[in-house]
Motif scaffolding. Structure first.
Motif, PDB file in Angstrom:
ATOM      1  N   ASP A 310       0.828  -1.213   0.000  1.00 28.49           N
ATOM      2  CA  ASP A 310       0.000   0.000   0.000  1.00 28.49           C
ATOM      3  C   ASP A 310       0.859   1.258   0.000  1.00 28.49           C
ATOM      4  O   ASP A 310       0.540   2.250  -0.657  1.00 28.49           O
ATOM      5  CB  ASP A 310      -0.915   0.035   1.233  1.00 28.49           C
ATOM      6  CG  ASP A 310      -1.948  -1.066   1.160  1.00 28.49           C
ATOM      7  OD1 ASP A 310      -2.308  -1.459   0.027  1.00 28.49           O
ATOM      8  OD2 ASP A 310      -2.374  -1.554   2.226  1.00 28.49           O
ATOM      9  N   THR A 311       1.959   1.212   0.757  1.00 30.44           N
ATOM     10  CA  THR A 311       2.825   2.395   0.852  1.00 30.44           C
ATOM     11  C   THR A 311       3.453   2.695  -0.513  1.00 30.44           C
ATOM     12  O   THR A 311       3.511   3.848  -0.943  1.00 30.44           O
ATOM     13  CB  THR A 311       3.912   2.173   1.929  1.00 30.44           C
ATOM     14  OG1 THR A 311       3.301   1.551   3.053  1.00 30.44           O
ATOM     15  CG2 THR A 311       4.551   3.466   2.359  1.00 30.44           C
ATOM     16  N   LEU A 312       3.896   1.640  -1.204  1.00 30.35           N
ATOM     17  CA  LEU A 312       4.490   1.866  -2.530  1.00 30.35           C
ATOM     18  C   LEU A 312       3.430   2.405  -3.486  1.00 30.35           C
ATOM     19  O   LEU A 312       3.701   3.302  -4.296  1.00 30.35           O
ATOM     20  CB  LEU A 312       5.082   0.564  -3.103  1.00 30.35           C
ATOM     21  CG  LEU A 312       6.151  -0.140  -2.266  1.00 30.35           C
ATOM     22  CD1 LEU A 312       6.880  -1.186  -3.105  1.00 30.35           C
ATOM     23  CD2 LEU A 312       7.149   0.831  -1.684  1.00 30.35           C
ATOM     24  N   GLY A 313       2.208   1.883  -3.359  1.00 24.27           N
ATOM     25  CA  GLY A 313       1.119   2.344  -4.224  1.00 24.27           C
ATOM     26  C   GLY A 313       0.859   3.829  -4.052  1.00 24.27           C
ATOM     27  O   GLY A 313       0.727   4.576  -5.018  1.00 24.27           O
ATOM     28  N   LEU A 314       0.817   4.284  -2.805  1.00 23.22           N
ATOM     29  CA  LEU A 314       0.511   5.701  -2.584  1.00 23.22           C
ATOM     30  C   LEU A 314       1.682   6.587  -2.994  1.00 23.22           C
ATOM     31  O   LEU A 314       1.488   7.696  -3.478  1.00 23.22           O
ATOM     32  CB  LEU A 314       0.048   5.959  -1.142  1.00 23.22           C
ATOM     33  CG  LEU A 314       1.031   5.886   0.014  1.00 23.22           C
ATOM     34  CD1 LEU A 314       1.663   7.225   0.286  1.00 23.22           C
ATOM     35  CD2 LEU A 314       0.311   5.396   1.250  1.00 23.22           C
TER      36      LEU A 314
END
Ligand code: 3PG
Length: 354
Positions: A310-314
């Motif tokens: 999720d962190t990479l996505g954001l």
């Protein structure tokens, strides 16, 4: 320094390979939101195919309870078809039932979400045997799941000659250096929703970090966190800061983010996993608390490590991914490794093949 058995042409040429890949990507309405993990799997996959190996890929998506079509790997198979520019019939998506033979001429298979089988998470030995029977050797290139004692991560390793993929080795080498000799002050930020995975890591990270900043869902565990806050750390003054929730309890307060940023400005090394609040406020153009934190970290001149689907996505959405010194494919796995824990999938790979 961890030495993992690596791939060589003479090991893989003309072999049937069981390849554990990392395909657990952020997913919304059947769409892949961020394909970083998939892209990172290509180097090993292409190497194997270029050396005339036949590859049986296996991986998971999400946390399905039994077979759940919404978490099927079909969109992942389509992604590989596009990236490898191969025809539909050259990559077959399959179930494990009734799948016994795997010929060299077949070249590429993708097993449907391995967590559709409860035996995977149980690390069932018969299930591991079935998986192992499909191949001549096993390759783990899924760092992000190497902290799980599952059949496709640990069980099969005991049954086949085993090796680490290129991405996995890169993770262990880079994160290993951070673990052995971090430049201080070391600031660790833990957010996100996987409370049962991350809460035990808060305690361990408290011992390692100079400043540990906790936000997101996990910050709601106030009783446990205040217990950790009051623990005495030997030889170090370690500060644990927990973000406050805003009035309607939907986001972290602006004041908490500003507080976090003050510590981030002191850092020489930053490790970040998990959103601490909203990316956007109600209107898309307004910066949410996680976006504000992300921008603050991106501006720091510290060595910055970030991980987690999720962190990479954001960060991709905010166009900030390239501001980080190292982008790990692991979320929980990255934090466990950096807290000094031994990951079962990595330990298994280090055992000598029979
Ligand atoms: C991750 O996204 O961290 C990995 O895919 C592991 O997923 P899990 O926490 O559901 O085991």
């Amino acid at each position: 320094m961890i030495n993992l058995p690596d791939l060589k042409p003479e090991i893989v040429s003309g072999k049937r390979i069981l390849l554990r890949v990392d395909v657990d990507v952020p997913f919304e309405n059947g769409q892949i939101i961020d394909d970083t993990r998939l892209k990172e799997s290509l180097e090993t996959l292409k190497y194997l195919l270029d050396h005339n190996a036949a590859v049986f890929m296996t991986g998971h998506l999400g946390r399905p309870e039994g077979k759940d079509e919404k978490l099927s790997l079909k969109p992942i198979a389509n992604w590989f078809l596009r990236e490898l520019q191969i025809a539909q019939n050259e990559l077959q998506i399959t179930n494990i039932e009734g799948f016994d033979s795997f010929k060299l001429s077949d070249s590429l298979y993708l097993l449907e979400n391995i967590r559709f089988y409860k035996e995977e998470e149980e690390n069932n030995s018969e299930f591991a045997k079935k998986l192992a029977s499909l191949a001549d050797i096993y390759v783990n290139d899924a760092f992000a799941v190497s902290h799980r004692e599952h059949a496709s991560v640990v069980g099969v390793v005991k049954l086949l000659p085993h090796f680490a993929g290129f991405r996995l080795i890169k993770e262990i080498e880079t994160l290993g250096e951070v673990l052995e000799n971090p430049q201080r002050p070391l600031v660790v930020i833990i957010g996100g929703a996987k409370i049962e995975t991350k809460l035990p890591l808060v305690e361990r990270m408290h011992e390692l970090a100079d400043y540990l900043l906790v936000g997101g869902k996990i910050a709601e565990e106030t009783n446990i966190l205040s217990g950790v806050q009051h623990e005495k750390i030997k030889d170090r003054n370690s500060v644990l800061l927990v973000a406050d929730l805003n009035e309607d309890e939907t986001d972290t307060t602006q004041k908490s983010v500003e507080n976090f940023l003050q510590f981030i400005n002191l850092a020489k090394t930053i490790i970040w996993n998990g959103p601490i609040g909203k990316i956007y406020n109600s209107e898309k153009d307004k910066e949410g608390t996680t976006a504000k934190l992300a921008k603050g970290i991106a501006q720091s001149s510290a060595f910055k490590v970030v991980g987690g689907g999720d962190t990479l996505g954001l960060l991709r959405e905010l166009n900030l991914l390239d501001k980080f010194s190292f982008v790990s494919t692991g979320g929980g796995a990255m934090l466990e490794f950096l807290s000094g824990e031994k990951l079962p999938g990595i330990e298994a790979l280090m055992e000598v093949s029979k």
